[in-house]
Design an enzyme around this catalytic site. Sequence first.
Site, PDB file in Angstrom:
ATOM      1  N   GLN A   1       0.993 -11.011  -2.985  1.00 33.52           N
ATOM      2  CA  GLN A   1      -0.431 -10.677  -2.939  1.00 33.52           C
ATOM      3  C   GLN A   1      -0.915 -10.286  -4.327  1.00 33.52           C
ATOM      4  O   GLN A   1      -0.189  -9.639  -5.071  1.00 33.52           O
ATOM      5  CB  GLN A   1      -0.642  -9.485  -1.999  1.00 33.52           C
ATOM      6  CG  GLN A   1      -0.306  -9.781  -0.555  1.00 33.52           C
ATOM      7  CD  GLN A   1      -0.504  -8.542   0.303  1.00 33.52           C
ATOM      8  OE1 GLN A   1      -0.031  -7.468  -0.033  1.00 33.52           O
ATOM      9  NE2 GLN A   1      -1.194  -8.694   1.403  1.00 33.52           N
TER      10      GLN A   1
ATOM     11  N   CYS B   1       0.799  -1.241   0.000  1.00 32.91           N
ATOM     12  CA  CYS B   1       0.000   0.000   0.000  1.00 32.91           C
ATOM     13  C   CYS B   1       0.828   1.285   0.000  1.00 32.91           C
ATOM     14  O   CYS B   1       0.514   2.206  -0.768  1.00 32.91           O
ATOM     15  CB  CYS B   1      -0.977   0.029   1.160  1.00 32.91           C
ATOM     16  SG  CYS B   1      -1.316  -1.531   1.935  1.00 32.91           S
TER      17      CYS B   1
ATOM     18  N   ASP C   1      -2.555  -7.901  -5.239  1.00 30.26           N
ATOM     19  CA  ASP C   1      -2.968  -6.690  -4.548  1.00 30.26           C
ATOM     20  C   ASP C   1      -3.479  -5.629  -5.518  1.00 30.26           C
ATOM     21  O   ASP C   1      -3.084  -5.607  -6.678  1.00 30.26           O
ATOM     22  CB  ASP C   1      -1.742  -6.130  -3.798  1.00 30.26           C
ATOM     23  CG  ASP C   1      -2.125  -5.461  -2.501  1.00 30.26           C
ATOM     24  OD1 ASP C   1      -3.326  -5.365  -2.226  1.00 30.26           O
ATOM     25  OD2 ASP C   1      -1.213  -5.026  -1.770  1.00 30.26           O
TER      26      ASP C   1
ATOM     27  N   ARG D   1       6.908 -10.866   5.817  1.00 24.71           N
ATOM     28  CA  ARG D   1       6.549 -10.669   7.229  1.00 24.71           C
ATOM     29  C   ARG D   1       7.156 -11.808   8.029  1.00 24.71           C
ATOM     30  O   ARG D   1       7.123 -12.965   7.603  1.00 24.71           O
ATOM     31  CB  ARG D   1       5.024 -10.671   7.405  1.00 24.71           C
ATOM     32  CG  ARG D   1       4.384  -9.519   6.656  1.00 24.71           C
ATOM     33  CD  ARG D   1       2.899  -9.486   6.825  1.00 24.71           C
ATOM     34  NE  ARG D   1       2.309  -8.649   5.781  1.00 24.71           N
ATOM     35  CZ  ARG D   1       1.026  -8.651   5.444  1.00 24.71           C
ATOM     36  NH1 ARG D   1       0.192  -9.460   6.080  1.00 24.71           N
ATOM     37  NH2 ARG D   1       0.579  -7.878   4.497  1.00 24.71           N
TER      38      ARG D   1
ATOM     39  N   HIS E   1      -8.413  -1.285  -0.309  1.00 23.70           N
ATOM     40  CA  HIS E   1      -7.442  -2.366  -0.526  1.00 23.70           C
ATOM     41  C   HIS E   1      -8.260  -3.586  -0.937  1.00 23.70           C
ATOM     42  O   HIS E   1      -9.288  -3.849  -0.326  1.00 23.70           O
ATOM     43  CB  HIS E   1      -6.708  -2.775   0.746  1.00 23.70           C
ATOM     44  CG  HIS E   1      -6.119  -1.661   1.544  1.00 23.70           C
ATOM     45  ND1 HIS E   1      -4.773  -1.430   1.586  1.00 23.70           N
ATOM     46  CD2 HIS E   1      -6.683  -0.750   2.360  1.00 23.70           C
ATOM     47  CE1 HIS E   1      -4.533  -0.415   2.400  1.00 23.70           C
ATOM     48  NE2 HIS E   1      -5.680   0.017   2.888  1.00 23.70           N
TER      49      HIS E   1
ATOM     50  N   LYS F   1     -15.192  -3.074   6.115  1.00 25.36           N
ATOM     51  CA  LYS F   1     -14.705  -3.986   5.076  1.00 25.36           C
ATOM     52  C   LYS F   1     -15.700  -5.090   4.778  1.00 25.36           C
ATOM     53  O   LYS F   1     -16.682  -5.275   5.507  1.00 25.36           O
ATOM     54  CB  LYS F   1     -13.376  -4.604   5.506  1.00 25.36           C
ATOM     55  CG  LYS F   1     -13.488  -5.432   6.766  1.00 25.36           C
ATOM     56  CD  LYS F   1     -12.183  -6.147   7.095  1.00 25.36           C
ATOM     57  CE  LYS F   1     -12.321  -6.915   8.398  1.00 25.36           C
ATOM     58  NZ  LYS F   1     -11.272  -7.869   8.642  1.00 25.36           N
TER      59      LYS F   1
ATOM     60  N   HIS G   1      -5.075  -1.307  -5.176  1.00 31.78           N
ATOM     61  CA  HIS G   1      -5.594  -0.202  -4.382  1.00 31.78           C
ATOM     62  C   HIS G   1      -6.384   0.707  -5.280  1.00 31.78           C
ATOM     63  O   HIS G   1      -5.927   1.077  -6.357  1.00 31.78           O
ATOM     64  CB  HIS G   1      -4.446   0.539  -3.690  1.00 31.78           C
ATOM     65  CG  HIS G   1      -3.746  -0.334  -2.698  1.00 31.78           C
ATOM     66  ND1 HIS G   1      -2.605  -1.026  -3.000  1.00 31.78           N
ATOM     67  CD2 HIS G   1      -4.089  -0.694  -1.438  1.00 31.78           C
ATOM     68  CE1 HIS G   1      -2.247  -1.741  -1.943  1.00 31.78           C
ATOM     69  NE2 HIS G   1      -3.142  -1.570  -0.984  1.00 31.78           N
TER      70      HIS G   1
HETATM   71 ZN   LIG Z   1      -3.208  -2.447   0.853  1.00 36.20          ZN
END
Ligand SMILES: [Zn+2]
Length: 646
Positions: A384, A337, A386, A366, A518, A472, A388
């Site tokens: 991910q 992000c 991912d 992580r 996200h 969410k 945004h």
């Molecule tokens: Zn994010």
Amino acid sequence: MIHITLPDGAVKKVPEGTTPMEVAKSISEGLARNVISAKFNDTTVETVTPLKENGTLTLYTWKDDEGKKAFWHSTSHVVAQALEELYPGIKLTIGPAIENGFYYDVDFGDQSISEKDFPKIEKKALEIARGKHDYNMRSVSKADALSYYKEQGNEYKVELIENLDDGTITFCDHSTFTDLCRGGHIPNTGIIKAIKLLSVAGAYWRGDENNTQLTRVYGISFPKQKELTEYLQLLEEAKKRDHRKLGKELELFTFSQKVGQGLPLWLPNGAALRERLEQFLKKAQKKAGYEMVVTPHIGQKELYVTSGHYAKYGEDSFQPIHTPKEDEEFLLKPMNCPHHCEIYNSHPFSYKDLPKRYAEFGTVYRYEQSGELHGLTRVRGFTQDDAHIFCTTEQLNDEFKNVIDLTLYVLNSLGFEDFTAQVSVRDLENPDKYIGNTDDWEKAEQAIINAAEEKCLNYVVESGEAAFYGPKLDFMIKDALGRNWQLGTIQVDYNLPKRFDLTYKGSDNELHRPVMIHRAPFGSMERFVALLLEHTGGNFPLWLIPTQAIVLPVSEKHEKYAEKVLNSLENHEIRALIDKRNETVGKKIREAELKKIPFMIIVGEQEEESATISVRRHGGEDLGSLSVDAFSDLVTTEINSTLKSF
Ligand SMILES: [Zn+2]
Ligand SMILES: [Zn+2]
């Protein structure tokens, strides 16, 4: 008289001191037979607890999670009694119910147990259960509770009691057995008809490795023998489908101690699978208006201090990377992000430009504790899917609908049919917990609920489950074995746009703050492939599987023809291999079966003469002899039945 409100809103007037079981009986004998636990005003009570005030009563049966919890916890007492009788002198600690069954942590002292001892423990526990003993709760003063366990020399229970307040301590008795317990039991032990111990493991007292290591005995129990049998079959099937086992058999991924724990290495087959998944999603995302971006694997520490991720992950995660330059520190990125926020920041936008949708297959790192690592589902480096989305509050509803459409498309294409959604909203009683203004929150929550409604999702709204930075929507998937997996989070964020000072110019020519969403339909490639493996047992949908067919010449004589067939398959865009090894066709078929290749194309004398192929389906079905064209039609038809265009 007191007023008891039932979940359907009905109110019963009953004498003070009526028990939940008596309320059940007043409703129907059938219900009373099935009720095994109860909650009164949100507190777990026994079915024989006298009710002394007005309140709301929920009755649970085996079908309810709360009922199962009481059933399994009650069984843990019975198993503890059996252990005490078989191994005198052991020290019991705690025995809670868990998602599937229960455990009991025991200090066995000089004694020990292994799986070999399970049958005799199960037998003993079942004997006790058959005695139909009631569970009786009683209050005990702190002094009496302490002296009871001090006399037994059980320092664990003493420690637990020392942390409790006088007046809140209860013991539970059944048969000749007594345990320190908060309550929540089934009416009597006789309901427990089947008990199975599943495993033993080491567990530190209170989860602290500086403490004594105890033995954790896991088990499960059922009200019918048949249900245990079915559960054990399911476990067996789950073992066969374990993604770690299938990943090895299908040569998809591996781990190396030298590379490091929790860092998956994708083998050629796995990389091909991932590539196909990525292409699939990229294609759909392009149609949904996303733009692909690429960002580095590291970023300056300051970036994550700004985003707040350093405060969250910094201390307990990979430590900063230092360079020869003094005071220069970089972090492996725990999230994509912040990078995407800076991409947004690299260009001034007006309201006419929004929404901006940036997507990236971004790898993040992580640090998970080594004990937490598990195959591909818990790793230290993962990619991910991912994206945004930066938009206005007014656009949230459309953006949610757009993301729900995409997620449903992904799930349907991959054969997931059973899923639900959860909308997490604020806890209205604690408004200070959340950042952003109330008006925006209201609009966002309503936008999500409307989107779920308009898309006909099967959803529930959970109050107080929202993150501090926004509401969410999560998708919960049920796999082929009935297990739940959470994936596909769509999260609204008011926090990062503020931290990164993101703006756009509105129609009023003033600067405004965009809302950020996200989203990741797969969650991560690693976890998703694990789920897909366990859901399909390795039999991936035909459109996705890297090798759709394998050509097996009967002998060397037919190799030329086999190659011609392969060529022709490739011209039809069928992903095929050839097995030219000097092995029998039987052996080649067996190996192709293990590799779960959907079609085996057998070519020999007959096929060559008639310019056909003999097709065998994975699992053994004989599709007979076909022309390559006819086979290609068959493959296309099957693919089109699962993979629609987005
Ligand atoms: Zn994010
Ligand atoms: Zn208990």
